[in-house]
Write a protein that holds these residues in place. Structure first.
Motif, mmCIF file in Angstrom:
data_model
loop_
_atom_site.group_PDB
_atom_site.id
_atom_site.type_symbol
_atom_site.label_atom_id
_atom_site.label_comp_id
_atom_site.label_asym_id
_atom_site.label_seq_id
_atom_site.Cartn_x
_atom_site.Cartn_y
_atom_site.Cartn_z
ATOM 1 N N ASP A 148 38.896 35.506 50.565
ATOM 2 C CA ASP A 148 40.052 36.214 50.028
ATOM 3 C C ASP A 148 41.185 35.277 49.613
ATOM 4 O OD1 ASP A 148 38.591 38.410 50.523
ATOM 5 O OD2 ASP A 148 39.686 39.039 52.307
ATOM 6 N N SER A 187 30.682 40.325 50.446
ATOM 7 C CA SER A 187 31.803 39.884 51.288
ATOM 8 C C SER A 187 31.617 40.429 52.701
ATOM 9 C CB SER A 187 33.111 40.374 50.680
ATOM 10 O OG SER A 187 33.207 41.767 50.816
ATOM 11 N N HIS A 194 40.903 45.156 45.436
ATOM 12 C CA HIS A 194 40.463 43.880 46.001
ATOM 13 C C HIS A 194 39.075 43.471 45.465
ATOM 14 C CE1 HIS A 194 40.201 40.802 49.154
ATOM 15 N NE2 HIS A 194 38.958 41.183 49.320
ATOM 16 N N HIS A 254 37.699 40.084 43.499
ATOM 17 C CA HIS A 254 36.526 39.215 43.707
ATOM 18 C C HIS A 254 35.761 39.015 42.390
ATOM 19 C CE1 HIS A 254 36.503 38.103 47.879
ATOM 20 N NE2 HIS A 254 36.697 39.347 48.277
HETATM 21 ZN ZN ZN Z 1 37.410 40.033 50.069
#
Ligand code: ZN
Ligand code: KG4
Length: 354
Positions: A322, A156, A128, A132
């Motif tokens: 996200d 984040s 993940h 980003h």
């Molecule tokens: Zn995230």
């Protein structure tokens, strides 16, 4: 000079799926290399946010998140045309494998594994955080100016890191938070003030009307020579301050928000400046939910202007929080390098690091 991934294929179609936390998202990214240029087109991108559901609980409830992803991911895949008659054709299916909530991650992973099996597509488990990083590359102006090494401030709700991208798929984490993430610092202090979830965007709105010098709040580790950060002391200081202010807190909300925001942004920008001086990157990027913060964007531009040869890339507008487009983009980097995962073995990695 434009930098392009070394692709073995001239064009590819990647389906991206993201279900790591409280957003269900599906994207289809068409990616081609023409000469020295990347052509990237998002032919589909849709995100279903669960924020209104979790707001009732003051934060994300993992079991509720997973159940909601199950309902949403099928709807989104259907709307993306994945179940249309005939076998859908994807060169790869990229899915977030971690970090995130285990049960939430598994919803996307099981959907991706099944689709990859049925359609005979390559399966790619994406970190993940790498997603980003890839969000900056989704911005066309950034791709045109992209040069390695790129220093990325990744901020984040779950992470605050300074990452040196040496190439696609080659990263070095040069600094990180030792406790809370900056997004968490925004959210937790906002909650102390009675603001709803997620507090970051609400706090930043109040801050536009406040005086950032009204309250002197700590900037933990700001003078520490390392590139590491810490935000939990700020949360404690705000808790004490609110206790002292009592009912007056609501009257001084804009000043309090501006002071909190200034403290968080000061730490982030001073660590970024140190990292630029130490690693001399060609480009600077900021990504993740907190990169939506206008004060952070402004202060980072100031920092970048102090380094004449540094290219400041645009914050990834439209891809801050996200989303599956960034997962598909990172997946396309892996695909171009022949990297893939086994359909029978891919599993959630809730604590995954870069
Ligand atoms: Zn995230
Ligand atoms: O990247 P993201 O969607 O989720 C994680 O991977 O964690 O980031 C969500 C975080 C939340 O903490 C939210 O409060 C923060 O991003 N955020 C902001 C702003 N917009 C979102 N923080 C400060 N200012 C904003 N404008």
């Amino acid at each position: 000079m434009a930098v392009t991934p070394k692709s073995k294929t001239s064009g590819s179609r990647v389906l991206g799926i993201e279900t790591s936390c409280d957003e269900t998202s599906v994207a289809i990214l068409d990616y081609a290399v023409r000469g020295t240029k990347n052509e990237v087109r998002l032919s589909h991108h849709e995100t279903a946010t669960q924020i209104p559901i979790h707001r009732r609980y003051g934060g994300v409830v993992p079991e509720v998140a997973a159940r909601t992803h199950i309902a949403e991911v099928i709807k989104l895949l259907e709307r993306a045309g994945v179940f249309a008659s005939g076998k859908p054709k994807f060169d790869a299916i990229a899915v977030t494998k971690g970090p995130g909530l285990a049960t939430a991650l598994r919803v996307g992973i099981e959907a991706a594994r099944t689709l990859a099996y049925i359609t005979d597509s390559t399966l790619i488990g994406v970190n993940h955080l790498e997603g980003h990083l890839a969000s900056a590359w989704l911005v066309p102006q950034n791709r045109a100016r992209w040069e390695f090494p790129v220093l990325v401030l990744l901020v984040s709700g779950g992470h605050s890191e300074l990452v040196l991208m040496k190439d696609f798929c080659r990263y070095q984490v040069v600094g990180r938070t030792r406790d809370d993430a900056s997004g968490e610092a925004f959210d937790k202090t906002a909650k102390l003030m009675g603001l709803s979830y997620p507090g970051g965007p609400i706090l930043s709105k109040y801050a536009t009307r406040g005086n950032p010098d009204a309250f002197r709040l700590p900037r933990p580790m700001i003078h520490d020579p390392s590139l590491d950060m810490s935000f939990s002391g700020l949360k404690t200081a705000v808790r004490i301050l609110i206790h002292e202010l009592g009912p007056r807190t609501q009257d001084v909300l804009p000043d309090l928000c501006a002071s909190i925001q200034a403290a968080i942004v000061d730490v982030l920008t001073s660590k970024t400046a140190r990292a630029i001086a130490a690693y001399k990157p060609k480009c600077l990027a900021v990504v993740g939910g907190v990169s939506a913060n206008p004060h952070l964007q402004k202060e980072l531009r100031k920092v970048a202007s102090e380094f004449p040869d540094l290219i400041m890339l645009e914050p990834p507008k439209g891809f801050y929080t996200d989303n599956a487009a960034m997962i598909a983009a990172a997946g396309s980097w892996h695909l171009a390098r022949g990297k893939s995962d086994s359909i029978s073995k891919l599993d959630a990695a809730p604590e995954l690091d870069l």
